[in-house]
Scaffold this active site. Structure first.
Site, PDB file in Angstrom:
ATOM      1  N   LYS A  67       0.704  -1.195   0.040  1.00 40.03           N
ATOM      2  CA  LYS A  67       0.236  -0.072   0.079  1.00 40.03           C
ATOM      3  C   LYS A  67       1.021   1.414   0.037  1.00 40.03           C
ATOM      4  O   LYS A  67       0.610   1.990  -0.765  1.00 40.03           O
ATOM      5  CB  LYS A  67      -0.801  -0.145   1.095  1.00 40.03           C
ATOM      6  CG  LYS A  67      -2.048  -0.925   0.986  1.00 40.03           C
ATOM      7  CD  LYS A  67      -3.254  -0.575   0.397  1.00 40.03           C
ATOM      8  CE  LYS A  67      -3.200  -1.090  -0.963  1.00 40.03           C
ATOM      9  NZ  LYS A  67      -3.051  -2.474  -1.611  1.00 40.03           N
TER      10      LYS A  67
ATOM     11  N   HIS B 209      18.149 -12.977  10.240  1.00 44.52           N
ATOM     12  CA  HIS B 209      18.974 -13.562   9.250  1.00 44.52           C
ATOM     13  C   HIS B 209      19.402 -12.233   8.263  1.00 44.52           C
ATOM     14  O   HIS B 209      19.671 -12.859   7.081  1.00 44.52           O
ATOM     15  CB  HIS B 209      18.100 -14.534   8.814  1.00 44.52           C
ATOM     16  CG  HIS B 209      17.639 -15.756   9.620  1.00 44.52           C
ATOM     17  ND1 HIS B 209      18.649 -16.618  10.256  1.00 44.52           N
ATOM     18  CD2 HIS B 209      16.533 -15.876  10.422  1.00 44.52           C
ATOM     19  CE1 HIS B 209      17.948 -17.161  11.260  1.00 44.52           C
ATOM     20  NE2 HIS B 209      16.703 -16.836  11.275  1.00 44.52           N
TER      21      HIS B 209
ATOM     22  N   LYS C  57      -5.667  -0.295 -12.570  1.00 44.41           N
ATOM     23  CA  LYS C  57      -6.406  -0.997 -11.723  1.00 44.41           C
ATOM     24  C   LYS C  57      -6.410  -2.388 -12.094  1.00 44.41           C
ATOM     25  O   LYS C  57      -6.580  -3.256 -11.328  1.00 44.41           O
ATOM     26  CB  LYS C  57      -7.918  -0.496 -11.807  1.00 44.41           C
ATOM     27  CG  LYS C  57      -8.582  -1.114 -10.858  1.00 44.41           C
ATOM     28  CD  LYS C  57      -8.350  -0.812  -9.487  1.00 44.41           C
ATOM     29  CE  LYS C  57      -9.216  -1.363  -8.323  1.00 44.41           C
ATOM     30  NZ  LYS C  57      -8.539  -1.469  -6.961  1.00 44.41           N
TER      31      LYS C  57
HETATM   32  C1  AGP Z   1      -3.253  -3.558  -5.195  1.00 45.02           C
HETATM   33  O1  AGP Z   1      -3.303  -2.365  -4.449  1.00 45.02           O
HETATM   34  C2  AGP Z   1      -2.707  -3.214  -6.545  1.00 45.02           C
HETATM   35  N1  AGP Z   1      -3.577  -2.564  -7.215  1.00 45.02           N
HETATM   36  C3  AGP Z   1      -2.597  -4.802  -7.198  1.00 45.02           C
HETATM   37  O2  AGP Z   1      -1.450  -5.455  -6.611  1.00 45.02           O
HETATM   38  C4  AGP Z   1      -3.711  -5.578  -7.333  1.00 45.02           C
HETATM   39  O3  AGP Z   1      -3.990  -6.250  -6.187  1.00 45.02           O
HETATM   40  C5  AGP Z   1      -3.254  -6.779  -8.499  1.00 45.02           C
HETATM   41  O4  AGP Z   1      -2.945  -6.095  -9.671  1.00 45.02           O
HETATM   42  C6  AGP Z   1      -4.313  -7.809  -8.508  1.00 45.02           C
HETATM   43  O5  AGP Z   1      -5.495  -7.179  -9.153  1.00 45.02           O
HETATM   44  P1  AGP Z   1      -6.870  -8.290  -9.034  1.00 45.02           P
HETATM   45  O6  AGP Z   1      -6.943  -8.497  -7.871  1.00 45.02           O
HETATM   46  O7  AGP Z   1      -7.839  -7.579  -9.782  1.00 45.02           O
HETATM   47  O8  AGP Z   1      -6.507  -9.517  -9.837  1.00 45.02           O
END
Ligand code: AGP
Length: 615
Positions: free
Chosen positions: A492, A511, A610
């Protein structure tokens, strides 16, 4: 990932398309364009940068038409420039196209078309599509848009979502879906119809939607539509009634979608649970999984495949399913899974966790599992998404549209879904007593309230972020079921503030990584009052001994930890299995406010989309 919006009806298409593209901004883009048809003429406006630039161009030089298509482009082939923005128009000015995906064989097609005298105006792969449509319209399709498009797309390799229109046939749009380059949704209105790459773009106009599957195409007029396979088989696809409300796809009083979605989590988790738990009998009710007791008892392993935040959710779910159902769980990255020749068979189940349902790496892992006869399940948020459609059974997140690129409410919803799955499998496999099931159900029923109380800490977290946002490196440490939450907290922070952050299992610090710690390295420690508390206190002492700035996520009432950590963020006491859901919330808010203090583009972080539909 690119966004597509199309309209055909009796209204002016231009504002409908621009507003729809605005609801897809979260997908990440670098240019945009819109084309409409009026009195047999195609009018086109395009610009680079944010949508506001295109809006200004349209305001300065308006275009009107009752049919149109628009696009937000995330550059793959060809730099972000007006000439490379979609829509692209044919040489004869008859056809115009918008496209998501990559034409993997575009170079050979481009050479072939150039040899026929086609003059290319852009460096994009997409432009070959509109010239192929022109070629077939003039030769063999008798200017029939559907037929010319069908012939053209048969030559394309790769995954595509395409919408085409023609000034010769201004009463219809043609849409095509091949593979997983994002969805194609048909929105069915009253005397008007819509096409979009994602639900939020058209949700304010209609809830009735059809989702094209791969190798399907649709011909859409203002009052009718027909769907068929690419080889011409007519289809009667299901019409989905989308329950999301348009308001939930808007920011409301919040500054960013991400902030809004963080604060929606008490409600979204309630929605995830609703109708799926019989608290008296201590049972999960998951009919959509299509699972019989015999099948559940025959399972020998479960493999969870996912990417990014969804992968971290899978790491939490592993604890649930192994603990409740005594079923071995492996968790793997979607992008790695298909390259390791996995040992699965018909007694295996593969669970894909994907908010968008369109992540190409996760879909590829699902395909691998399908080919090896494993039972395929998915946990998805986007209704009608590809992952949902190719699964043998699914669990929806019911979190509502998640617009912020950084996943928050979908993450916690997918964790709750896995808790329900663990309970369900435990029921069917007979590994839980009635008493245990009732306790797990009761614990889950309390969760929304605990989440609501956790959200109340925002003012303190915002102030703390003001003391931390200047640091350039962070460590996030957790153990056991909260180790994945350390990973998620780091993700995040890095994806929206661009600060380097690493999540680590706290036990691993000695480690090697402990060499990193000094006064310039804040260390976020998840130290709840659980069976690992003492070990985490020891970890905090080790970090402090090296000058580290320690931020502890602690259980309400734990005053001792204040003698150890520099800053303490409290969460309410929660059943150990569900503690990750409350522990992640202060980390979401900390990342959000640090990013805001840094002036970052929280909802559309640089380089991110997204839904990642390219490998
Ligand atoms: C998470 O905040 C990101 N936007 C990214 O890691 C995302 O979770 C990942 O691309 C998977 O997306 P999805 O759940 O739509 O498959």
């Amino acid at each position: 990932m690119c966004g597509i919006v199309g309209y055909i009806g009796s209204q002016n298409a231009t504002p409908i398309i621009l507003d729809g593209l605005g609801r897809l901004e979260y997908r990440g883009y670098d240019s945009a364009g819109v084309a409409v048809i009026h009195d047999g003429q195609i009018s086109l406006r395009r610009d680079v940068g944010k949508l506001i630039n295109l809006r200004r161009r349209v305001e300065a030089d308006p275009i009107y038409g009752s049919i149109g298509i628009g696009h937000t482009r995330w550059a793959t082939h060809g730099v972000p420039a007006e000439r490379n923005a979609h829509p692209h128009i044919s040489m004869d000015g008859e056809y115009v196209v918008v496209h998501n995906g990559i034409v993997e064989n575009y170079l050979e097609l481009k050479d072939e078309l150039a040899a026929e005298g086609v003059e290319f105006k852009s460096e994009t792969d997409t432009e070959v599509i509109v010239h192929l449509i022109e070629r077939f319209a003039q030769n063999g399709a008798n200017h029939n848009l559907t037929e010319a498009t069908r012939k053209a797309v048969q030559l394309l390799r790769g995954a595509h979502a395409i919408v085409v229109m023609s000034r010769r046939q201004p009463d219809e749009l043609v849409a095509v879906r091949i593979g997983n380059a994002g969805g194609v949704a048909l929105g069915l209105g009253e005397g008007e119809n819509f096409v979009a790459s994602d639900i939020p773009a058209i949700l304010e106009h209609t809830r009735r939607m059809i989702f094209l599957e791969t190798r399907q195409m649709a011909t859409v007029s203002a009052t009718a539509y027909r769907v068929q396979t690419l080889d011409g088989q007519p289809l009667q696809p299901e019409i989905h009634d989308i329950a999301w409300d348009p308001v939930s796809a808007a920011k409301g009083e919040f500054k960013h979608f991400m902030q809004k979605e963080i604060f929606e989590q008490a409600r979204s988790i309630t929605d995830t649970i609703r109708g799926r738990v019989d608290f008296e009998r201590g049972e999960a009710l998951l009919a959509d999984l299509n699972l019989t007791p015999e099948k559940a008892q025959a399972l020998t392993r479960l493999v969870t495949v996912a990417c990014g935040t969804s992968y971290y959710s899978g790491l939490v779910g592993k604890f649930y399913i192994e603990h409740m159902a005594r079923l071995n769980v492996e968790v793997d990255y979607g992008s790695e899974y298909r390259y390791r020749d996995p040992i699965i068979d018909e007694r295996s189940a593969v669970l894909a966790i994907t908010q968008s349902g369109e992540t190409v790496d996760t879909l590829a892992a699902m395909e691998e599992a399908h080919q090896k006869q494993a039972t395929l399940w998915s946990i998805v948020n986007s209704m009608g998404s590809q992952a949902m459609r190719i699964s043998d059974g699914y669990l929806t997140m019911n979190a509502g549209p998640e617009i912020g690129v950084a996943s928050t409410k979908a993450f916690t919803a997918s964790i709750v879904d896995q808790y329900l799955l663990g309970l369900y499998l435990g029921q069917l496999r007979g590994t839980l007593t009635l008493e245990q099931r009732r306790q797990y159900a009761y614990d889950l029923g309390r969760l929304p309230d605990l989440v609501g109380r956790t959200l109340e800490a925002e003012p303190k977290i915002k102030a703390l972020a003001g003391q931390l946002y200047h640091y350039t490196d962070f460590l996030f440490l957790g153990r056991g079921i909260n180790y994945p939450i350390a990973l998620e907290g780091a993700l995040k922070l890095k994806e929206i503030s661009y600060i380097h952050a690493e999540g680590y299992p706290a036990g691993e610090m000695k480690h090697g990584p402990i060499a990193l710690i000094d006064e310039d390295m804040p260390v976020v420690c998840i130290a709840l009052k659980d069976n690992l508390y003492e070990k985490m206190i020891s970890q905090i002492e080790q970090a402090k001994a090296r000058g580290g700035v320690v931020i502890a996520i602690a259980t309400e009432g734990d005053t001792f930890i204040q003698t150890k950590a520099d800053h303490v963020l409290y969460v309410p006491e929660t059943a150990p299995l569900l503690s990750p859901v409350v522990a992640v919330i202060p980390l979401q808010m900390l990342a959000y406010h640090i990013a805001v203090w840094r002036g970052a583009d929280v909802d559309q972080p640089r380089n991110l989309a997204k839904s990642v539909t390219v490998e």
